[in-house]
Design a protein around this motif. Structure first.
Motif, PDB file in Angstrom:
ATOM      1  N   HIS A 202      36.835 -32.363  -9.654  1.00 24.15           N
ATOM      2  CA  HIS A 202      37.528 -32.296  -8.368  1.00 24.15           C
ATOM      3  C   HIS A 202      36.657 -31.486  -7.408  1.00 24.15           C
ATOM      4  O   HIS A 202      36.086 -30.464  -7.794  1.00 24.15           O
ATOM      5  CB  HIS A 202      38.894 -31.616  -8.508  1.00 24.15           C
ATOM      6  N   ALA A 203      36.561 -31.938  -6.160  1.00 26.61           N
ATOM      7  CA  ALA A 203      35.755 -31.208  -5.179  1.00 26.61           C
ATOM      8  C   ALA A 203      36.419 -31.278  -3.810  1.00 26.61           C
ATOM      9  O   ALA A 203      37.125 -32.248  -3.491  1.00 26.61           O
ATOM     10  CB  ALA A 203      34.344 -31.781  -5.098  1.00 26.61           C
ATOM     11  N   VAL A 204      36.190 -30.240  -3.013  1.00 29.93           N
ATOM     12  CA  VAL A 204      36.694 -30.174  -1.641  1.00 29.93           C
ATOM     13  C   VAL A 204      35.496 -30.048  -0.701  1.00 29.93           C
ATOM     14  O   VAL A 204      34.637 -29.182  -0.899  1.00 29.93           O
ATOM     15  CB  VAL A 204      37.646 -28.972  -1.437  1.00 29.93           C
ATOM     16  N   LEU A 205      35.453 -30.919   0.310  1.00 28.44           N
ATOM     17  CA  LEU A 205      34.318 -30.975   1.229  1.00 28.44           C
ATOM     18  C   LEU A 205      34.755 -30.633   2.647  1.00 28.44           C
ATOM     19  O   LEU A 205      35.824 -31.052   3.101  1.00 28.44           O
ATOM     20  CB  LEU A 205      33.697 -32.377   1.218  1.00 28.44           C
ATOM     21  N   ASP A 206      33.912 -29.902   3.343  1.00 32.27           N
ATOM     22  CA  ASP A 206      34.118 -29.575   4.760  1.00 32.27           C
ATOM     23  C   ASP A 206      33.127 -30.400   5.570  1.00 32.27           C
ATOM     24  O   ASP A 206      31.907 -30.257   5.394  1.00 32.27           O
ATOM     25  CB  ASP A 206      33.877 -28.075   4.960  1.00 32.27           C
ATOM     26  N   HIS A 207      33.639 -31.264   6.454  1.00 31.10           N
ATOM     27  CA  HIS A 207      32.784 -32.184   7.199  1.00 31.10           C
ATOM     28  C   HIS A 207      32.502 -31.663   8.610  1.00 31.10           C
ATOM     29  O   HIS A 207      33.317 -30.953   9.207  1.00 31.10           O
ATOM     30  CB  HIS A 207      33.452 -33.560   7.298  1.00 31.10           C
ATOM     31  N   VAL A 208      31.357 -32.079   9.152  1.00 29.26           N
ATOM     32  CA  VAL A 208      30.939 -31.603  10.476  1.00 29.26           C
ATOM     33  C   VAL A 208      31.903 -32.049  11.569  1.00 29.26           C
ATOM     34  O   VAL A 208      31.996 -31.397  12.616  1.00 29.26           O
ATOM     35  CB  VAL A 208      29.514 -32.086  10.807  1.00 29.26           C
ATOM     36  N   GLY A 209      32.612 -33.125  11.363  1.00 24.99           N
ATOM     37  CA  GLY A 209      33.554 -33.592  12.380  1.00 24.99           C
ATOM     38  C   GLY A 209      34.833 -32.799  12.435  1.00 24.99           C
ATOM     39  O   GLY A 209      35.685 -33.046  13.298  1.00 24.99           O
ATOM     40  N   GLY A 210      35.016 -31.851  11.507  1.00 26.77           N
ATOM     41  CA  GLY A 210      36.211 -31.021  11.497  1.00 26.77           C
ATOM     42  C   GLY A 210      37.204 -31.386  10.416  1.00 26.77           C
ATOM     43  O   GLY A 210      38.124 -30.610  10.132  1.00 26.77           O
ATOM     44  N   ALA A 211      37.051 -32.542   9.829  1.00 25.15           N
ATOM     45  CA  ALA A 211      37.961 -32.969   8.768  1.00 25.15           C
ATOM     46  C   ALA A 211      37.531 -32.371   7.429  1.00 25.15           C
ATOM     47  O   ALA A 211      36.386 -31.950   7.256  1.00 25.15           O
ATOM     48  CB  ALA A 211      37.984 -34.490   8.664  1.00 25.15           C
ATOM     49  N   SER A 212      38.461 -32.347   6.502  1.00 25.94           N
ATOM     50  CA  SER A 212      38.141 -32.003   5.123  1.00 25.94           C
ATOM     51  C   SER A 212      38.447 -33.212   4.255  1.00 25.94           C
ATOM     52  O   SER A 212      39.201 -34.108   4.647  1.00 25.94           O
ATOM     53  CB  SER A 212      38.961 -30.794   4.654  1.00 25.94           C
ATOM     54  N   SER A 213      37.852 -33.230   3.063  1.00 24.27           N
ATOM     55  CA  SER A 213      38.141 -34.321   2.133  1.00 24.27           C
ATOM     56  C   SER A 213      38.137 -33.791   0.714  1.00 24.27           C
ATOM     57  O   SER A 213      37.567 -32.738   0.427  1.00 24.27           O
ATOM     58  CB  SER A 213      37.116 -35.456   2.269  1.00 24.27           C
ATOM     59  N   THR A 214      38.807 -34.527  -0.152  1.00 22.40           N
ATOM     60  CA  THR A 214      38.827 -34.175  -1.567  1.00 22.40           C
ATOM     61  C   THR A 214      38.310 -35.350  -2.383  1.00 22.40           C
ATOM     62  O   THR A 214      38.520 -36.520  -2.031  1.00 22.40           O
ATOM     63  CB  THR A 214      40.242 -33.815  -2.044  1.00 22.40           C
ATOM     64  N   LEU A 215      37.612 -35.033  -3.466  1.00 20.31           N
ATOM     65  CA  LEU A 215      37.113 -36.034  -4.400  1.00 20.31           C
ATOM     66  C   LEU A 215      37.733 -35.789  -5.763  1.00 20.31           C
ATOM     67  O   LEU A 215      37.820 -34.642  -6.216  1.00 20.31           O
ATOM     68  CB  LEU A 215      35.588 -35.942  -4.549  1.00 20.31           C
ATOM     69  N   THR A 216      38.151 -36.848  -6.417  1.00 22.85           N
ATOM     70  CA  THR A 216      38.514 -36.813  -7.829  1.00 22.85           C
ATOM     71  C   THR A 216      37.720 -37.905  -8.512  1.00 22.85           C
ATOM     72  O   THR A 216      37.877 -39.090  -8.193  1.00 22.85           O
ATOM     73  CB  THR A 216      40.021 -37.031  -8.043  1.00 22.85           C
ATOM     74  N   LEU A 217      36.856 -37.508  -9.432  1.00 23.74           N
ATOM     75  CA  LEU A 217      35.887 -38.415 -10.034  1.00 23.74           C
ATOM     76  C   LEU A 217      35.998 -38.337 -11.544  1.00 23.74           C
ATOM     77  O   LEU A 217      36.087 -37.237 -12.097  1.00 23.74           O
ATOM     78  CB  LEU A 217      34.471 -38.034  -9.608  1.00 23.74           C
ATOM     79  N   SER A 218      35.973 -39.480 -12.222  1.00 28.72           N
ATOM     80  CA  SER A 218      36.055 -39.461 -13.673  1.00 28.72           C
ATOM     81  C   SER A 218      35.498 -40.739 -14.275  1.00 28.72           C
ATOM     82  O   SER A 218      35.598 -41.813 -13.675  1.00 28.72           O
ATOM     83  CB  SER A 218      37.513 -39.281 -14.128  1.00 28.72           C
ATOM     84  N   LEU A 219      34.916 -40.612 -15.450  1.00 27.78           N
ATOM     85  CA  LEU A 219      34.563 -41.760 -16.283  1.00 27.78           C
ATOM     86  C   LEU A 219      35.385 -41.764 -17.564  1.00 27.78           C
ATOM     87  O   LEU A 219      35.184 -42.610 -18.427  1.00 27.78           O
ATOM     88  CB  LEU A 219      33.073 -41.728 -16.640  1.00 27.78           C
ATOM     89  N   THR A 220      36.315 -40.803 -17.690  1.00 27.38           N
ATOM     90  CA  THR A 220      37.116 -40.672 -18.903  1.00 27.38           C
ATOM     91  C   THR A 220      38.600 -40.851 -18.627  1.00 27.38           C
ATOM     92  O   THR A 220      39.449 -40.365 -19.373  1.00 27.38           O
ATOM     93  CB  THR A 220      36.874 -39.299 -19.561  1.00 27.38           C
ATOM     94  N   ALA A 221      38.935 -41.577 -17.574  1.00 26.73           N
ATOM     95  CA  ALA A 221      40.341 -41.850 -17.284  1.00 26.73           C
ATOM     96  C   ALA A 221      40.903 -42.842 -18.305  1.00 26.73           C
ATOM     97  O   ALA A 221      40.171 -43.685 -18.833  1.00 26.73           O
ATOM     98  CB  ALA A 221      40.487 -42.423 -15.877  1.00 26.73           C
ATOM     99  N   PRO A 222      42.196 -42.778 -18.618  1.00 23.53           N
ATOM    100  CA  PRO A 222      42.796 -43.820 -19.443  1.00 23.53           C
ATOM    101  C   PRO A 222      42.602 -45.172 -18.765  1.00 23.53           C
ATOM    102  O   PRO A 222      42.702 -45.262 -17.532  1.00 23.53           O
ATOM    103  CB  PRO A 222      44.278 -43.425 -19.491  1.00 23.53           C
ATOM    104  N   PRO A 223      42.309 -46.222 -19.512  1.00 28.82           N
ATOM    105  CA  PRO A 223      42.083 -47.525 -18.879  1.00 28.82           C
ATOM    106  C   PRO A 223      43.186 -47.947 -17.910  1.00 28.82           C
ATOM    107  O   PRO A 223      42.894 -48.514 -16.861  1.00 28.82           O
ATOM    108  CB  PRO A 223      41.982 -48.473 -20.077  1.00 28.82           C
ATOM    109  N   ALA A 224      44.419 -47.648 -18.234  1.00 26.01           N
ATOM    110  CA  ALA A 224      45.527 -48.037 -17.366  1.00 26.01           C
ATOM    111  C   ALA A 224      45.553 -47.243 -16.066  1.00 26.01           C
ATOM    112  O   ALA A 224      46.216 -47.649 -15.098  1.00 26.01           O
ATOM    113  CB  ALA A 224      46.854 -47.869 -18.101  1.00 26.01           C
ATOM    114  N   ALA A 225      44.843 -46.116 -16.040  1.00 28.81           N
ATOM    115  CA  ALA A 225      44.828 -45.271 -14.838  1.00 28.81           C
ATOM    116  C   ALA A 225      43.560 -45.438 -14.022  1.00 28.81           C
ATOM    117  O   ALA A 225      43.401 -44.794 -12.980  1.00 28.81           O
ATOM    118  CB  ALA A 225      44.985 -43.803 -15.233  1.00 28.81           C
TER     119      ALA A 225
END
Length: 295
Positions: A202-225
């Protein structure tokens, strides 16, 4: 344009070789691989030459498409650029900033065109959506979830050593950033990063335009998810990245088109090696935060 393929793994077999073989505007010149037998087999399937040496392939082409692990791609991309060959690269460009910077510098100094194949950026529906959202202003926040089941399902990439080592951050993180950056702007800083189950990040990013964003990244998610979703929220409401069912082969064909255009016009493509370097820098900053917190 004569284009050669470096790599013989699942991605080369499933996407690169079929797309190059079926593209009417290029001459698929041949294949080099780290395993000679695999190069001969893949080349034979498409009626092209197999090369025993990288330099022999470089001497016979105008451009290379690379389908290799990032730590192998980076030095070969530099070598190809210095030989004056245009570059169709895979993501991530590299997994260290010095390696990524060296590729971008080599391409710039040689004056060759470069395109990094961020799949979503070359799919018609998502491509149009990204352009539409980038033209708007006052985004408040974004959320990207890129959840794969590579290590929990039946994936041809499950045995990939570099994916085992680097995980979702480096494998699907580039996809998420390739969508968020053109809309929300560059990242000023990675403000937080944390591990989740398996290789989840999980990561939180601060963008130059003033917005923020979050990332959720995985290669180990259950197939159904498993699945990918990007959501943006702003003054105009909520919008979600559309799904594209066209597949990777047509998308790679468009990446080839983009390389042809960049080589002909001399105008850099938005997904060139310099953009690939910026993605590498953001991922490396996230990795550093994760390592610091783990320590």
């Amino acid at each position: 344009m004569r284009i050669g393929l470096l790599g013989t793994g699942p991605w080369a077999q499933m996407v690169h070789a079929p797309a190059l073989s079926g593209h009417e505007a290029v001459d698929f010149a041949g294949v080099w691989g780290r395993r000679t037998d695999a190069a001969k087999e893949l080349a034979g399937q498409h009626g092209v030459s197999a090369f025993d040496e990288v330099d022999a392939l470089l001497d016979d082409v105008d451009a290379v498409a690379i389908a290799l692990p990032p730590h192998v791609q980076a030095p070969l991309a530099q070598r190809a650029a210095r030989a004056g060959r245009h570059l169709l690269l895979d993501k991530p460009l590299a997994t260290t900033v010095p390696e990524g910077r060296a590729v971008a510098q080599a391409a710039r100094e040689a004056g060759v065109a470069s395109v990094v194949f961020f799949t979503t950026r070359f799919q018609p529906g998502p491509q149009a959506w990204i352009a539409e959202q980038a033209a708007r202003e006052n985004w408040f926040t974004g959320r990207a979830e890129w959840l794969g089941a590579v290590f929990t399902g039946d994936s041809p990439f499950a045995a990939s050593p570099w994916r085992r080592e680097k995980g979702a951050l480096w494998d699907v993180g580039p996809h998420a950033l390739s969508v968020l950056l053109p809309v929300l702007g560059d990242v000023r800083r990675v403000t937080a990063a944390a591990h989740g189950p398996g290789d989840t990040v999980h990561a939180v990013l601060d963008h130059v335009g003033g917005a923020s964003s979050t990332l959720t990244l995985s290669l180990t998610a259950p197939p159904a998810a498993a699945g990918a979703r990007v959501e943006l929220r702003g003054e105009d409401g909520v919008t979600v990245l559309p799904e594209d069912t066209e597949g990777a082969v047509p998308a790679f064909g468009r990446a080839v088109d983009a390389l042809l255009t960049a080589a002909r016009t001399g105008r850099p493509h938005p997904c060139d090696a310099a953009f690939g370097l910026r993605v590498t820098e953001i991922l490396a900053a996230t990795e550093a935060l994760l390592a610091r917190d783990a320590g």
